[in-house]
Design an enzyme around this catalytic site. Structure first.
Site, PDB file in Angstrom:
ATOM      1  N   LYS A  49       0.848  -1.199   0.000  1.00  0.00           N
ATOM      2  CA  LYS A  49       0.000   0.000   0.000  1.00  0.00           C
ATOM      3  C   LYS A  49       0.886   1.253   0.000  1.00  0.00           C
ATOM      4  O   LYS A  49       2.098   1.172   0.268  1.00  0.00           O
ATOM      5  CB  LYS A  49      -0.908  -0.015   1.234  1.00  0.00           C
ATOM      6  CG  LYS A  49      -0.157   0.004   2.560  1.00  0.00           C
ATOM      7  CD  LYS A  49      -1.090  -0.287   3.732  1.00  0.00           C
ATOM      8  CE  LYS A  49      -0.329  -0.279   5.048  1.00  0.00           C
ATOM      9  NZ  LYS A  49      -1.184  -0.683   6.177  1.00  0.00           N
ATOM     10  N   ARG A 148     -10.552  -0.024  15.029  1.00  0.00           N
ATOM     11  CA  ARG A 148     -10.223   0.742  13.829  1.00  0.00           C
ATOM     12  C   ARG A 148     -10.996   0.216  12.633  1.00  0.00           C
ATOM     13  O   ARG A 148     -11.702   0.950  11.965  1.00  0.00           O
ATOM     14  CB  ARG A 148      -8.709   0.699  13.577  1.00  0.00           C
ATOM     15  CG  ARG A 148      -8.280   1.584  12.444  1.00  0.00           C
ATOM     16  CD  ARG A 148      -6.777   1.566  12.219  1.00  0.00           C
ATOM     17  NE  ARG A 148      -6.285   0.289  11.687  1.00  0.00           N
ATOM     18  CZ  ARG A 148      -5.105   0.138  11.093  1.00  0.00           C
ATOM     19  NH1 ARG A 148      -4.280   1.168  10.962  1.00  0.00           N
ATOM     20  NH2 ARG A 148      -4.721  -1.037  10.637  1.00  0.00           N
ATOM     21  N   TYR A 271      15.159  30.343   8.977  1.00  0.00           N
ATOM     22  CA  TYR A 271      13.907  31.042   9.298  1.00  0.00           C
ATOM     23  C   TYR A 271      13.772  31.222  10.811  1.00  0.00           C
ATOM     24  O   TYR A 271      14.032  30.274  11.575  1.00  0.00           O
ATOM     25  CB  TYR A 271      12.709  30.241   8.796  1.00  0.00           C
ATOM     26  CG  TYR A 271      12.431  30.412   7.330  1.00  0.00           C
ATOM     27  CD1 TYR A 271      12.060  31.654   6.811  1.00  0.00           C
ATOM     28  CD2 TYR A 271      12.524  29.336   6.457  1.00  0.00           C
ATOM     29  CE1 TYR A 271      11.778  31.803   5.460  1.00  0.00           C
ATOM     30  CE2 TYR A 271      12.255  29.478   5.110  1.00  0.00           C
ATOM     31  CZ  TYR A 271      11.880  30.715   4.613  1.00  0.00           C
ATOM     32  OH  TYR A 271      11.607  30.869   3.288  1.00  0.00           O
ATOM     33  N   MET A 318      11.623  24.461   3.045  1.00  0.00           N
ATOM     34  CA  MET A 318      10.904  23.562   2.141  1.00  0.00           C
ATOM     35  C   MET A 318      11.861  22.737   1.277  1.00  0.00           C
ATOM     36  O   MET A 318      11.677  21.526   1.101  1.00  0.00           O
ATOM     37  CB  MET A 318       9.968  24.364   1.231  1.00  0.00           C
ATOM     38  CG  MET A 318       9.108  23.476   0.350  1.00  0.00           C
ATOM     39  SD  MET A 318       8.108  24.393  -0.829  1.00  0.00           S
ATOM     40  CE  MET A 318       6.943  25.210   0.235  1.00  0.00           C
TER      41      MET A 318
END
Ligand SMILES: *Cc1c(COP(=O)(O)O)cnc(C)c1O
Length: 378
Positions: A49, A148, A271, A318
Site C-alpha cells: 500500500k 479501527r 527562518y 521547504m
C-alpha cells in the site's frame, strides 16, 4: 540560439535533482525471504500500500514476486487497480479498506479481493455477487480490540444467526490486526490473538486466519496463523524499535551541497533565526527539506559525510536544510558535493527517532522530487 537539431543538454538526472534516493531491491527480496523463513507454516503475503511505502510499487512488487510472494495487500481499490499492471495475472491482490458500493464491480472485473469491514460492505458485495450469479472471494476482518476496522463481535453474532448474509460470498480469509505488536511484552497481543480464534469460531464458515503484520511475525508462531501480512519490514523498518533490527536497510539518500559558509560567534541560521553560533563554525546548505519528507516540527538529527556526523541546525526549509560542517576540512565538501541523509548505519528508524516519529512515516514521506536509483540484484 538553439534549434530542434541541437537540443540543450539537460544534465544528468542525478545532478538536476536535489538529492538521490537509492532503493535497494535486492535488500527488499532478502527481507522477504527472511520473513518467509520465519513463517514456515504460513503464507507470507506482501503489503505494498501507499506505493510500497513510498518506494514504488511498480518496481517493488515484481521483485517481491520473484522472491516468492504471490499475495499482495493494498489499502484502496485504486491502488489495487494500479498494482494489477505490475504483477502476474494470477497474483492475489487484497484491498484492505474494501470497496465503496460503486467500486465493487471494479474489484470484480480486475480480480481484487475485498476485505469486508462492516455489515454494510458485506451487503454491497453480496448484492453484486447475486447480480452476477457467481461467488465472490472475500476476506472478513474482525475487530479484536483496536477499534479501527472490522466487524464487531456483535456483527459476528448477527452473521452467525443469519448465515444467509454470506450467500454468494466465498470467505477465503478471516483477519484482524494487532495494535501493539511492536511491544512484545504487551498483554494486548495475546488477548487479540485469543479473540481472533474465539470470534472466528462463531462464524458459520471456516476459513484460514491472519493476524500478524511485520512486528507480529517476530512475536512467534502463536501469531502466524495461516497468513502473515508484512509491509514495513520488507522495506527495512525495525519490527521492534527496542531490539536489533534483523532486516537489511533498503533506502539510502544523498543530497547535494548547495553552499557552504563560515560563521562567526553570534551569527544566526535559518527562518526565525532560531539557531545561533556560539563560536566560529562552518555550515552547509543542502538540497532536501520538508517537501522531501524531513519534518520541520522537530529539526533534529544529522547528515553524514565520510562517517562524520553533521548536526542539522535551525529550521528546515521547504527545499533545503543547514548542517554544521565544522568537522569537515575545508574544501572537501565543495569537491565531493554530496552528504548522506540516510545510509546503512543511519536509517529511517534513526531519522524517525530524531524527529519524534516512526520509520513508517519517514519512508512514506520521502516525496517525489528525488532522483530515484533502483539497485537490482547483481
Ligand atoms: C499496513 C497494514 C499491514 C502491514 O503492516 P506493517 O506493520 O507495515 O507490516 C498489515 N495489515 C494491515 C491491516 C495493515 O493496515
Amino acid at each position: 540560439m538553439t534549434n530542434a537539431s541541437s537540443p540543450v543538454h539537460a544534465g544528468w538526472p542525478a545532478q538536476r535533482a536535489g538529492a538521490v534516493l537509492t532503493i535497494n531491491l535486492e535488500a527488499v527480496a532478502h527481507n522477504y525471504r527472511l520473513l518467509k523463513a520465519h513463517v514456515p507454516n504460513a503464507v507470507c503475503a506482501a503489503v505494498v500500500k501507499a506505493d510500497a511505502y513510498g518506494l514504488g510499487a511498480a518496481q517493488v512488487a515484481p521483485v517481491l514476486e520473484q522472491a516468492g510472494a504471490s499475495q499482495f495487500f493494498v489499502a484502496h481499490v485504486d491502488e489495487g487497480l494500479a498494482l494489477r499492471h505490475h504483477v502476474r495475472a494470477q497474483a492475489g491482490i487484497t484491498v484492505l479498506h474494501g470497496p465503496r458500493p460503486d467500486a465493487v464491480e471494479a474489484c470484480l472485473a480486475h480480480g481484487l479481493r475485498p476485505v469486508l469491514n462492516s455489515l454494510d460492505q458485506l451487503g454491497w458485495v453480496r448484492a453484486v455477487a447475486r447480480k452476477n450469479q457467481r461467488a465472490l472471494g472475500v476476506v472478513l476482518q474482525l475487530d479484536t480490540g483496536m477499534s479501527r476496522f472490522g466487524l464487531s463481535v456483535q456483527d459476528v453474532r448477527h452473521i452467525a444467526a443469519n448465515p444467509d448474509l454470506l450467500d454468494g460470498l466465498s470467505v477465503e480469509l478471516v483477519m484482524s490486526h494487532l495494535a501493539c505488536a511492536d511491544d512484545p511484552g504487551n498483554p494486548a497481543n495475546a488477548e487479540q490473538a485469543a479473540r481472533l480464534v474465539e470470534y472466528a469460531a462463531l462464524l458459520p464458515v471456516q476459513a484460514p486466519l491472519s493476524l500478524a503484520a511485520s512486528s507480529g511475525v517476530f512475536l512467534g508462531p502463536d501469531y502466524h496463523f495461516n497468513l502473515v501480512r508484512p509491509g514495513a519490514a520488507l522495506y527495512g523498518v525495525a519490527p521492534d524499535p527496542q531490539a536489533t533490527n534483523p532486516l537489511r536497510a533498503v533506502v539510502g539518500l544523498k543530497a547535494h551541497v548547495l553552499q557552504t559558509r563560515a560563521l562567526s560567534k553570534g551569527d544566526r541560521v535559518g527562518y526565525g533565526l532560531t539557531w545561533q553560533a556560539s563560536g566560529p563554525c562552518r555550515v552547509a546548505t543542502i538540497a532536501a527539506g520538508y517537501a522531501d519528507g524531513f519534518i520541520r516540527a522537530r529539526a533534529r538529527g544529522f547528515a553524514w559525510f565520510r562517517g562524520q556526523r553533521l548536526p542539522i541546525l535551525g529550521r528546515i526549509s521547504m527545499d533545503s536544510m543547514t548542517v554544521d560542517v565544522s568537522s569537515i576540512p575545508e574544501g572537501q565538501l565543495e569537491t565531493d558535493g554530496m552528504v548522506e541523509l540516510l545510509n546503512d548505519a543511519y536509517g529511517v528508524d534513526d531519522v524517525a527517532a530524531a524527529e519524534g516519529t516512526i520509520g513508517y512515516e519517514v519512508l512514506t514521506s520521502l516525496g517525489h522530487r528525488y532522483h530515484r536509483n533502483y539497485v537490482h540484484a547483481a
